[in-house]
Write a protein that holds these residues in place. Sequence first.
Motif, PDB file in Angstrom:
ATOM      1  N   ARG A  45       0.854  -1.190   0.000  1.00  0.00           N
ATOM      2  CA  ARG A  45       0.000   0.000   0.000  1.00  0.00           C
ATOM      3  C   ARG A  45       0.890   1.239   0.000  1.00  0.00           C
ATOM      4  N   GLU A  46       0.535   2.219  -0.829  1.00  0.00           N
ATOM      5  CA  GLU A  46       1.347   3.436  -0.909  1.00  0.00           C
ATOM      6  C   GLU A  46       0.466   4.672  -0.769  1.00  0.00           C
ATOM      7  N   LEU A  47       1.072   5.706  -0.242  1.00  0.00           N
ATOM      8  CA  LEU A  47       0.389   6.988  -0.116  1.00  0.00           C
ATOM      9  C   LEU A  47       0.176   7.595  -1.497  1.00  0.00           C
ATOM     10  N   VAL A  48      -1.019   8.105  -1.743  1.00  0.00           N
ATOM     11  CA  VAL A  48      -1.296   8.807  -2.994  1.00  0.00           C
ATOM     12  C   VAL A  48      -1.324  10.313  -2.743  1.00  0.00           C
ATOM     13  N   ALA A  49      -2.136  10.733  -1.790  1.00  0.00           N
ATOM     14  CA  ALA A  49      -2.263  12.164  -1.513  1.00  0.00           C
ATOM     15  C   ALA A  49      -2.884  12.372  -0.143  1.00  0.00           C
ATOM     16  N   THR A  50      -2.489  13.457   0.508  1.00  0.00           N
ATOM     17  CA  THR A  50      -3.084  13.834   1.778  1.00  0.00           C
ATOM     18  C   THR A  50      -3.359  15.335   1.786  1.00  0.00           C
ATOM     19  N   VAL A  51      -4.272  15.735   2.663  1.00  0.00           N
ATOM     20  CA  VAL A  51      -4.579  17.151   2.839  1.00  0.00           C
ATOM     21  C   VAL A  51      -4.880  17.394   4.315  1.00  0.00           C
ATOM     22  N   THR A  52      -4.264  18.468   4.857  1.00  0.00           N
ATOM     23  CA  THR A  52      -4.516  18.861   6.229  1.00  0.00           C
ATOM     24  C   THR A  52      -4.263  20.351   6.372  1.00  0.00           C
ATOM     25  N   SER A  53      -5.197  21.028   7.044  1.00  0.00           N
ATOM     26  CA  SER A  53      -5.068  22.468   7.274  1.00  0.00           C
ATOM     27  C   SER A  53      -4.675  23.215   6.006  1.00  0.00           C
ATOM     28  N   GLY A  54      -5.231  22.781   4.870  1.00  0.00           N
ATOM     29  CA  GLY A  54      -4.984  23.467   3.616  1.00  0.00           C
ATOM     30  C   GLY A  54      -3.722  23.063   2.887  1.00  0.00           C
ATOM     31  N   THR A  55      -2.931  22.211   3.481  1.00  0.00           N
ATOM     32  CA  THR A  55      -1.685  21.758   2.854  1.00  0.00           C
ATOM     33  C   THR A  55      -1.889  20.394   2.202  1.00  0.00           C
ATOM     34  N   THR A  56      -1.476  20.278   0.950  1.00  0.00           N
ATOM     35  CA  THR A  56      -1.624  19.014   0.236  1.00  0.00           C
ATOM     36  C   THR A  56      -0.259  18.373  -0.007  1.00  0.00           C
ATOM     37  N   TYR A  58       1.462  14.962  -2.366  1.00  0.00           N
ATOM     38  CA  TYR A  58       1.214  13.945  -3.390  1.00  0.00           C
ATOM     39  C   TYR A  58       2.439  13.076  -3.588  1.00  0.00           C
ATOM     40  N   VAL A  59       2.217  11.835  -3.924  1.00  0.00           N
ATOM     41  CA  VAL A  59       3.315  10.991  -4.372  1.00  0.00           C
ATOM     42  C   VAL A  59       3.738  11.496  -5.753  1.00  0.00           C
ATOM     43  N   ASP A  60       5.005  11.393  -6.054  1.00  0.00           N
ATOM     44  CA  ASP A  60       5.539  11.977  -7.296  1.00  0.00           C
ATOM     45  C   ASP A  60       4.815  11.464  -8.545  1.00  0.00           C
ATOM     46  N   SER A  61       4.420  10.210  -8.525  1.00  0.00           N
ATOM     47  CA  SER A  61       3.848   9.598  -9.725  1.00  0.00           C
ATOM     48  C   SER A  61       2.480  10.163 -10.117  1.00  0.00           C
ATOM     49  N   VAL A  62       1.826  10.906  -9.217  1.00  0.00           N
ATOM     50  CA  VAL A  62       0.509  11.451  -9.543  1.00  0.00           C
ATOM     51  C   VAL A  62       0.509  12.978  -9.602  1.00  0.00           C
ATOM     52  N   GLY A  64       0.479  16.604 -10.725  1.00  0.00           N
ATOM     53  CA  GLY A  64       0.052  17.191 -11.988  1.00  0.00           C
ATOM     54  C   GLY A  64      -1.128  16.482 -12.624  1.00  0.00           C
ATOM     55  N   ARG A  65      -1.480  15.316 -12.097  1.00  0.00           N
ATOM     56  CA  ARG A  65      -2.610  14.561 -12.656  1.00  0.00           C
ATOM     57  C   ARG A  65      -3.757  14.419 -11.646  1.00  0.00           C
ATOM     58  N   PHE A  66      -3.422  14.267 -10.375  1.00  0.00           N
ATOM     59  CA  PHE A  66      -4.429  14.072  -9.332  1.00  0.00           C
ATOM     60  C   PHE A  66      -4.534  15.348  -8.485  1.00  0.00           C
ATOM     61  N   THR A  67      -5.739  15.594  -8.007  1.00  0.00           N
ATOM     62  CA  THR A  67      -5.978  16.719  -7.112  1.00  0.00           C
ATOM     63  C   THR A  67      -6.824  16.254  -5.944  1.00  0.00           C
ATOM     64  N   ILE A  68      -6.344  16.549  -4.729  1.00  0.00           N
ATOM     65  CA  ILE A  68      -7.087  16.192  -3.530  1.00  0.00           C
ATOM     66  C   ILE A  68      -7.708  17.451  -2.939  1.00  0.00           C
ATOM     67  N   SER A  69      -8.923  17.296  -2.423  1.00  0.00           N
ATOM     68  CA  SER A  69      -9.600  18.416  -1.777  1.00  0.00           C
ATOM     69  C   SER A  69     -10.481  17.873  -0.664  1.00  0.00           C
ATOM     70  N   ARG A  70     -10.824  18.738   0.277  1.00  0.00           N
ATOM     71  CA  ARG A  70     -11.684  18.325   1.374  1.00  0.00           C
ATOM     72  C   ARG A  70     -12.659  19.428   1.728  1.00  0.00           C
ATOM     73  N   SER A  83      -5.950  12.052 -16.523  1.00  0.00           N
ATOM     74  CA  SER A  83      -4.856  11.452 -17.305  1.00  0.00           C
ATOM     75  C   SER A  83      -4.437  10.113 -16.707  1.00  0.00           C
ATOM     76  N   LEU A  84      -5.411   9.303 -16.430  1.00  0.00           N
ATOM     77  CA  LEU A  84      -5.135   8.024 -15.760  1.00  0.00           C
ATOM     78  C   LEU A  84      -4.313   7.098 -16.641  1.00  0.00           C
ATOM     79  N   LYS A  85      -3.461   6.330 -15.971  1.00  0.00           N
ATOM     80  CA  LYS A  85      -2.566   5.388 -16.631  1.00  0.00           C
ATOM     81  C   LYS A  85      -2.852   3.979 -16.119  1.00  0.00           C
ATOM     82  N   PRO A  86      -2.509   2.973 -16.897  1.00  0.00           N
ATOM     83  CA  PRO A  86      -2.724   1.596 -16.412  1.00  0.00           C
ATOM     84  C   PRO A  86      -2.068   1.332 -15.061  1.00  0.00           C
ATOM     85  N   GLU A  87      -0.936   1.976 -14.808  1.00  0.00           N
ATOM     86  CA  GLU A  87      -0.243   1.764 -13.537  1.00  0.00           C
ATOM     87  C   GLU A  87      -0.955   2.413 -12.356  1.00  0.00           C
TER      88      GLU A  87
END
Length: 116
Positions: A45-56, A58-62, A64-70, A83-87
Amino acid sequence: QVQLVESGGGLVQPGGSLRLSCAASGSIFSFDVMGWYRQAPGKQRELVATVTSGTTNYVDSVKGRFTISRDNAKKTVVLQMNSLKPEDTAVYYCYVKQTIPNRDYWGKGTLVTVSS
């Protein structure tokens, strides 16, 4: 006690988009970490993205492609995946790290499959 329910997974073609949502119940504050992890077949299991107190974060591989919001009022966290990839194929887990008390919570996961 915190409970997490994910939605939004599915099958998408390479280059497509998906939006994952997670609804939380229980005591969650803006300074608690909310995020997403993923686990691909045969991998850890790997971290993809987190958000806390307005700070986000991301793992390098995502980047520019993924955006997290709360939305703290609704206790929801959303992962917009473009821009999803098979990986990117994996089970995606919603995650909360509660600060007080110091506890981790996980959702049951939602499957994202990127394939033509």
